[in-house]
Design a protein around this motif. Structure first.
Motif, PDB file in Angstrom:
ATOM      1  N   CYS A   1      -0.645   5.486   3.054  1.00  0.00           N
ATOM      2  CA  CYS A   1      -1.292   6.179   4.167  1.00  0.00           C
ATOM      3  C   CYS A   1      -0.780   7.609   4.234  1.00  0.00           C
ATOM      4  CB  CYS A   1      -1.007   5.445   5.476  1.00  0.00           C
ATOM      5  SG  CYS A   1      -1.767   6.228   6.918  1.00  0.00           S
TER       6      CYS A   1
ATOM      7  N   SER B   1       0.912  11.367   9.272  1.00  0.00           N
ATOM      8  CA  SER B   1       0.206  11.823  10.481  1.00  0.00           C
ATOM      9  C   SER B   1       0.706  13.165  10.981  1.00  0.00           C
ATOM     10  CB  SER B   1       0.352  10.784  11.597  1.00  0.00           C
ATOM     11  OG  SER B   1      -0.219   9.542  11.208  1.00  0.00           O
TER      12      SER B   1
ATOM     13  N   HIS C   1      -4.016   7.074  10.875  1.00  0.00           N
ATOM     14  CA  HIS C   1      -3.808   5.633  10.637  1.00  0.00           C
ATOM     15  C   HIS C   1      -5.069   4.838  10.920  1.00  0.00           C
ATOM     16  CE1 HIS C   1       0.463   5.257   9.618  1.00  0.00           C
ATOM     17  NE2 HIS C   1       0.649   6.323  10.379  1.00  0.00           N
ATOM     18  N   TRP C   2      -5.869   5.296  11.884  1.00  0.00           N
ATOM     19  CA  TRP C   2      -7.100   4.562  12.199  1.00  0.00           C
ATOM     20  C   TRP C   2      -8.062   4.603  11.017  1.00  0.00           C
ATOM     21  CZ3 TRP C   2     -12.318   5.568  12.644  1.00  0.00           C
ATOM     22  CH2 TRP C   2     -13.079   4.584  13.271  1.00  0.00           C
TER      23      TRP C   2
ATOM     24  N   TYR D   1      -7.247   5.093   7.923  1.00  0.00           N
ATOM     25  CA  TYR D   1      -6.636   4.352   6.804  1.00  0.00           C
ATOM     26  C   TYR D   1      -6.855   2.850   6.962  1.00  0.00           C
ATOM     27  CZ  TYR D   1      -3.147   2.904   3.382  1.00  0.00           C
ATOM     28  OH  TYR D   1      -2.519   2.329   2.300  1.00  0.00           O
ATOM     29  N   ARG D   2      -6.698   2.334   8.184  1.00  0.00           N
ATOM     30  CA  ARG D   2      -6.927   0.900   8.411  1.00  0.00           C
ATOM     31  C   ARG D   2      -8.384   0.518   8.217  1.00  0.00           C
ATOM     32  NH1 ARG D   2      -3.365   1.922  12.786  1.00  0.00           N
ATOM     33  NH2 ARG D   2      -5.160   2.034  14.198  1.00  0.00           N
TER      34      ARG D   2
ATOM     35  N   ALA E   1      -8.823   9.816   6.182  1.00  0.00           N
ATOM     36  CA  ALA E   1      -7.443   9.862   6.652  1.00  0.00           C
ATOM     37  C   ALA E   1      -6.696  11.041   6.033  1.00  0.00           C
ATOM     38  CB  ALA E   1      -6.735   8.554   6.317  1.00  0.00           C
TER      39      ALA E   1
ATOM     40  N   SER F   1      -5.065  14.281   7.971  1.00  0.00           N
ATOM     41  CA  SER F   1      -3.682  14.699   7.769  1.00  0.00           C
ATOM     42  C   SER F   1      -3.598  16.180   7.420  1.00  0.00           C
ATOM     43  CB  SER F   1      -3.041  13.855   6.661  1.00  0.00           C
ATOM     44  OG  SER F   1      -1.727  14.270   6.394  1.00  0.00           O
TER      45      SER F   1
END
Length: 378
Positions: free
Chosen positions: A281, A284, A311-312, A314-315, A322, A326
């Protein structure tokens, strides 16, 4: 012009507009009846004949349409549009020669009539007169440089004349002006947005020959090796992934590797891989976002929003989104710091200038008189 004549002309204009509205609605029978009432008093009766002729043509009443176009030619101050429409009617009736003659007459009456030049170019290209068609499409694009279909057709003409580079350039302009025309560009010659990707892979994987295509979200990579050239299909996907990841291909989430050897038609290897498999990931950058919030709150709030999305995304399996979130946090932090420095620098600079202006001037120093004793030597 007396008031009665003016009123009669305005009434005829209103009837003409009503008839055109009925024609746009597809009610051509009513449009013909309405337009017929405007012919006697309309100041520009040729335009009424043309409108009624188009409705006759839409109903398949081609003889009546031709009579209306002829009447328009006879009474028009500039018969270019009437000639053009009669040419369209002649083409629909299968008389290409009459159509060509009418379009040429339309151009003679109005040299900057783009539609006539375009139709003339189409007819010339269909009869194989490609140099003349090229000249016609050149004229169309000189009149209207944004006409996408003209670029498309000129590209076809240039292809027939052997100017492949010119054809590709025209097709690219056609697609840029109208993306729906992309399906009409020959797939083997259309501008390839993946050319930089292919060149990168070709340089890295020499001496194998590399081909790249895109199908939906899948990037298809074909490798051709000669007999005796070794390749490991177990380590090659990771190598390809390392080459592709920095490119951040927005429309691709996986790639298919197809390997061929020599002159064998079938692939010796074919498998699909997740482009972003096992990628960690992205960070952030919460401290960076908080620093941006402190230094310049308007930018910091946006940076915090992006940081919360890393993270949202990435999930959800959206690795590229993502990664971009970043990157956005860091960029916003730099922007916030830069803006804050500028805002601080202005008052500090102003204060420094004011302090220099307000500083008292140093006292003037006067020269001190020095008496010299002259010793006379006898």
């Amino acid at each position: 012009m007396d008031m009665q004549s003016w009123y009669t002309g305005q009434k005829a204009r209103l009837i003409h507009r009503r008839g055109c509205t009925l024609a746009r609605q597809g009610n051509h029978q009513s449009a013909i009846a309405t337009l017929s009432k405007a012919i006697a008093d309309h100041p520009d009766v040729a335009s009424v004949y043309i409108s009624r002729g188009l409705s006759h043509q839409a109903l398949g009443q081609l003889n009546q349409a031709r009579q209306d176009f002829i009447a328009a030619i006879d009474c028009a101050e500039n018969p270019a549009i009437a000639y053009y429409q009669r040419g369209q009617l002649s083409l629909a009736q299968g008389s290409r020669t009459d159509a060509l003659n009418d379009w040429q007459r339309a151009i003679a009456a109005h040299p900057n009539y783009g539609d006539a030049h375009y139709q003339l170019g189409l007819a010339q290209s269909e009869t194989g007169d490609f140099p003349a068609a090229l000249a016609s499409f050149n004229q169309v694009l000189e009149i209207n440089p944004n006409r996408a279909e003209a670029y498309l057709k000129r590209g076809h003409v240039r292809q027939q004349l052997g100017d492949i580079a010119g054809a590709r350039a025209d097709w690219q302009l056609a697609v840029l002006n109208d993306a729906s025309l992309g399906e009409l560009v020959p797939s083997s010659l259309q501008p390839n947005a993946l050319t930089p990707v292919q060149e990168l892979l070709q340089t890295a994987l020499q001496p194998m020959q590399v081909g790249v295509k895109q199908r939906g979200k899948t990037l298809e990579i074909s490798l051709h090796r000669q007999v005796g050239e070794g390749v490991s299909y177990f380590t090659l996907p990771n190598r390809l992934r390392d080459l592709l990841l920095p490119l951040e291909l927005a429309e691709c989430t996986q790639f298919r590797l197809m390997g061929y050897v020599g002159n064998v038609r079938g692939p010796e290897w074919e498998k699909t891989y997740d482009l972003y498999k096992d990628q960690p990931c992205p960070p952030s950058h919460w401290p960076t976002a908080l620093a941006a919030l402190v230094t310049f709150p308007p930018v910091g709030v946006t940076a915090l929003l992006y940081a919360s999305q890393v993270h949202w995304f990435y999930r959800q399996g959206k690795y590229l989104d993502a990664l971009r979130a970043s990157h956005a946090v860091r960029h916003l932090s730099l922007v916030g710091t830069g803006v804050m420095c500028i805002l601080v620098a202005f008052p500090l600079g102003y204060t420094a200038i004011q302090s220099l202006q307000d500083e008292p001037a140093p006292p003037e120093r006067t020269a001190r008189a020095i008496d010299h004793d002259f010793i006379q030597i006898e």
